[in-house]
Design a protein around this motif. Structure first.
Motif, PDB file in Angstrom:
ATOM      1  N   HIS A  49       0.181  -8.552  -4.150  1.00 51.81           N
ATOM      2  CA  HIS A  49       0.196  -7.198  -3.170  1.00 51.81           C
ATOM      3  C   HIS A  49      -1.195  -6.556  -4.693  1.00 51.81           C
ATOM      4  O   HIS A  49      -0.756  -6.317  -5.424  1.00 51.81           O
ATOM      5  CB  HIS A  49       1.045  -6.750  -3.654  1.00 51.81           C
ATOM      6  CG  HIS A  49       1.766  -7.528  -2.071  1.00 51.81           C
ATOM      7  ND1 HIS A  49       2.620  -8.612  -2.512  1.00 51.81           N
ATOM      8  CD2 HIS A  49       1.956  -7.620  -0.375  1.00 51.81           C
ATOM      9  CE1 HIS A  49       3.114  -9.566  -0.863  1.00 51.81           C
ATOM     10  NE2 HIS A  49       2.476  -8.660   0.061  1.00 51.81           N
ATOM     11  N   LEU A  50      -1.287  -5.094  -3.479  1.00 58.21           N
ATOM     12  CA  LEU A  50      -1.571  -3.634  -4.106  1.00 58.21           C
ATOM     13  C   LEU A  50      -0.790  -2.852  -4.211  1.00 58.21           C
ATOM     14  O   LEU A  50      -0.390  -2.457  -3.181  1.00 58.21           O
ATOM     15  CB  LEU A  50      -3.712  -3.475  -3.758  1.00 58.21           C
ATOM     16  CG  LEU A  50      -4.276  -3.804  -4.023  1.00 58.21           C
ATOM     17  CD1 LEU A  50      -5.424  -3.796  -3.119  1.00 58.21           C
ATOM     18  CD2 LEU A  50      -4.600  -3.955  -5.154  1.00 58.21           C
ATOM     19  N   VAL A  51      -0.124  -2.438  -5.645  1.00 60.26           N
ATOM     20  CA  VAL A  51       0.547  -1.210  -4.979  1.00 60.26           C
ATOM     21  C   VAL A  51       0.680   0.610  -5.402  1.00 60.26           C
ATOM     22  O   VAL A  51       0.134   0.536  -6.782  1.00 60.26           O
ATOM     23  CB  VAL A  51       2.398  -1.722  -6.346  1.00 60.26           C
ATOM     24  CG1 VAL A  51       2.976  -1.044  -6.091  1.00 60.26           C
ATOM     25  CG2 VAL A  51       2.602  -3.496  -6.550  1.00 60.26           C
ATOM     26  N   PRO A  52       1.054   0.772  -4.134  1.00 60.37           N
ATOM     27  CA  PRO A  52       0.784   1.992  -4.816  1.00 60.37           C
ATOM     28  C   PRO A  52       1.316   3.123  -6.230  1.00 60.37           C
ATOM     29  O   PRO A  52       2.917   2.714  -6.098  1.00 60.37           O
ATOM     30  CB  PRO A  52       0.640   3.152  -3.501  1.00 60.37           C
ATOM     31  CG  PRO A  52       2.022   2.238  -2.623  1.00 60.37           C
ATOM     32  CD  PRO A  52       1.364   0.524  -3.989  1.00 60.37           C
ATOM     33  N   VAL A  53       0.843   3.457  -6.734  1.00 56.29           N
ATOM     34  CA  VAL A  53       1.581   4.848  -7.597  1.00 56.29           C
ATOM     35  C   VAL A  53       0.581   6.232  -7.125  1.00 56.29           C
ATOM     36  O   VAL A  53      -0.415   6.744  -6.671  1.00 56.29           O
ATOM     37  CB  VAL A  53       0.778   4.189  -8.853  1.00 56.29           C
ATOM     38  CG1 VAL A  53       1.243   2.796  -9.413  1.00 56.29           C
ATOM     39  CG2 VAL A  53      -0.513   4.370  -9.615  1.00 56.29           C
ATOM     40  N   GLY A  54       2.087   7.429  -7.684  1.00 63.08           N
ATOM     41  CA  GLY A  54       1.442   8.029  -7.384  1.00 63.08           C
ATOM     42  C   GLY A  54       0.697   8.414  -6.055  1.00 63.08           C
ATOM     43  O   GLY A  54       0.038   8.746  -5.496  1.00 63.08           O
ATOM     44  N   GLY A  70       6.312  10.607  -4.049  1.00 62.86           N
ATOM     45  CA  GLY A  70       6.185  10.349  -2.639  1.00 62.86           C
ATOM     46  C   GLY A  70       6.823   9.074  -2.725  1.00 62.86           C
ATOM     47  O   GLY A  70       7.962   9.398  -1.647  1.00 62.86           O
ATOM     48  N   GLY A  71       6.003   8.440  -2.794  1.00 65.43           N
ATOM     49  CA  GLY A  71       7.560   7.051  -1.986  1.00 65.43           C
ATOM     50  C   GLY A  71       7.662   6.548  -0.938  1.00 65.43           C
ATOM     51  O   GLY A  71       8.863   5.266  -0.902  1.00 65.43           O
ATOM     52  N   ASP A  72       6.780   6.524  -0.471  1.00 63.92           N
ATOM     53  CA  ASP A  72       6.630   6.443   0.901  1.00 63.92           C
ATOM     54  C   ASP A  72       5.912   4.737   1.404  1.00 63.92           C
ATOM     55  O   ASP A  72       6.039   4.535   2.563  1.00 63.92           O
ATOM     56  CB  ASP A  72       6.709   6.901   2.166  1.00 63.92           C
ATOM     57  CG  ASP A  72       7.526   8.422   2.095  1.00 63.92           C
ATOM     58  OD1 ASP A  72       9.116   8.266   1.987  1.00 63.92           O
ATOM     59  OD2 ASP A  72       7.774   9.487   1.988  1.00 63.92           O
ATOM     60  N   ALA A  73       4.626   4.825   0.770  1.00 59.27           N
ATOM     61  CA  ALA A  73       3.414   3.739   0.637  1.00 59.27           C
ATOM     62  C   ALA A  73       4.179   2.498   0.149  1.00 59.27           C
ATOM     63  O   ALA A  73       4.885   2.243  -0.397  1.00 59.27           O
ATOM     64  CB  ALA A  73       2.362   4.500  -0.081  1.00 59.27           C
ATOM     65  N   GLU A  74       3.691   1.557   1.132  1.00 59.62           N
ATOM     66  CA  GLU A  74       4.173   0.471   0.849  1.00 59.62           C
ATOM     67  C   GLU A  74       2.764  -0.863  -0.046  1.00 59.62           C
ATOM     68  O   GLU A  74       1.933  -0.148   0.326  1.00 59.62           O
ATOM     69  CB  GLU A  74       4.144  -0.323   2.204  1.00 59.62           C
ATOM     70  CG  GLU A  74       6.185  -0.039   2.712  1.00 59.62           C
ATOM     71  CD  GLU A  74       6.736   0.562   2.119  1.00 59.62           C
ATOM     72  OE1 GLU A  74       7.504  -1.237   1.792  1.00 59.62           O
ATOM     73  OE2 GLU A  74       7.980   0.599   2.666  1.00 59.62           O
TER      74      GLU A  74
END
Length: 412
Positions: A49-54, A70-74
């Motif tokens: 997986h590619l994990v969103p940061v920022g 932010g914290g909402d991106a999967e």
């Protein structure tokens, strides 16, 4: 767009605190390149997986916003996604949005061949190819800043792990030089599995102007004891290598140090390879169980080396250097015994036929993707049950120097 956005980009990125690089990059993209928003995605430890940061990357995001903002991106799967295609192909991928009225550009984040992740930039209009080079240059700056910042904060490593990591695995991952590397003469990639619970398997490499050195190590035992043994082994090999020692002396020093600490009760099976970049000559010290397979065209064959004693068994072993040669287009795959000795639920050894077959199937993939495929095949061979041993796979494609004409033994 301003006349000279790159000065502002560099200043903003390098002035950001280590944890704030993604937010700083996003702010500069919205301010100077007209993006609606942007997000940095880092590849996870399993390379699945590619994990969103920022995630909070709009124009109002502060310069020190952290990767958890932010914290909402999967997380985004690497397979069958636009982001995953950018990561796998190492090319800019355009994703149309709103029937082409807008777009997302997915830009690879890579440093010296090490694939870190993807920078996804949402633009308010359709893709304009003439804008791609500037955005790709920004992605290059961001990748380099992230590589430096990673040594000063834990937030990126926290983001990349999707489950809790054992202490043994933490030690092993911290030992790695990276997961991929490339130069004019070669492309190289490696992976540990199981990513979050690896024990004693590890790989290492070092590149200078004339040589590439690669080692694969398999420390005996399990858990923290195996990890500490491998840490001692890798550190001893690096200490000798950085002092200018050749392969034989590296092995001798590591053998002495391990035996002094464990008196032969614990050993480290290690394969050491040194590649001459100008000729394709490879020297080797085979001190244990890791094996080398060569894919030349469609032919897969093991590289036969004389097996010598693992490091640390007696402390006074005299190791012997051997050699073989590579031709441009050759692929080498190095595997620990957790790969070639793995057994299916039915008891068939993976290295007997399934591994060579899997190697042939990867011949059109670059090393990073080939390693991912081989790991998937290994897990599939286990019918997705837990691996009985941890495993290392390292893949190297040899291109050689242009005009390479050094003599090599006939038939090699």
């Amino acid at each position: 767009m301003t006349e000279d956005p790159f000065t502002a980009v560099e200043q903003a990125i390098w002035k950001a605190r280590p944890h704030g690089v993604p937010a700083a990059a996003a702010k500069i993209l919205t301010t100077h390149f007209g993006a609606d928003h942007a997000v940095t995605l880092l590849v996870d430890y399993r390379m699945a997986h590619l994990v969103p940061v920022g995630a909070d990357t709009g124009p109002d995001a502060g310069p020190d916003a952290g990767p958890d903002a932010g914290g909402d991106a999967e997380p985004v799967p690497l397979d069958a996604t636009f982001e995953g295609r950018a990561f796998a192909t190492q090319q800019t991928i355009v994703e149309p949005v709103d029937d082409g009225a807008a777009c997302r550009l997915h830009l690879p984040l890579t440093v010296h061949g090490e694939r870190i992740g993807v920078l996804s930039v949402h633009l308010p209009g359709p893709s304009r190819p003439e804008d791609h080079p500037a955005l790709e240059a920004v992605a290059t700056m961001v990748a380099r800043a992230l590589k430096v910042a990673d040594g000063h904060t834990d937030v990126y490593r926290r983001a990349r792990r999707r489950v809790r990591m054992t202490l043994a695995a933490e030690i092993q991952w911290d030992l790695l030089p990276g997961r991929s590397c490339e130069s004019d003469e070669f492309s190289l990639a490696g992976q540990l599995e199981p990513a979050y619970a690896v024990w004693g398997d590890n790989f290492d490499w070092s590149l200078d102007a004339e040589h590439l050195t690669v080692t694969v190590t398999n420390g005996t035992g399990r858990g923290i004891e195996a990890a500490l043994l491998t840490q001692l082994t890798v550190s001893a090999l690096r200490n000798a290598r950085r002092s200018g020692a050749g392969l034989v002396d590296q092995a001798v020093l590591a053998d002495e140090i391990l035996h002094a600490h464990h008196r032969g009760a614990r050993t480290a099976a290690t394969l050491l390879l040194r590649f001459e970049l100008g000729t394709g000559r490879v020297t080797a010290v085979d001190a244990g169980s890791p094996l080398v397979y060569r894919l030349r065209g469609t032919t897969v064959e093991p590289v036969t080396l004389d097996a010598q004693l693992p490091l640390g068994m007696f402390g006074d072993t005299r190791y012997v250097e051997q050699e073989f040669w590579l031709q441009p287009g050759d692929r080498l795959v190095l595997v620990s015994d957790g790969v070639h000795q793995a057994q299916s639920p039915g008891g068939e050894v993976y290295g007997a036929s399934a591994l060579p077959r899997a190697l042939r199937q990867t011949r059109l993939q670059g090393p990073p993707e080939a390693v991912r495929t081989l790991i998937r095949e290994l897990l599939h061979y286990h019918e997705n049950t837990e691996l009985a041993d941890d495993a290392v796979i390292v893949c190297l494609d040899w291109t050689g120097k242009s005009g390479q004409t050094a003599a090599r033994p006939a038939g090699d």
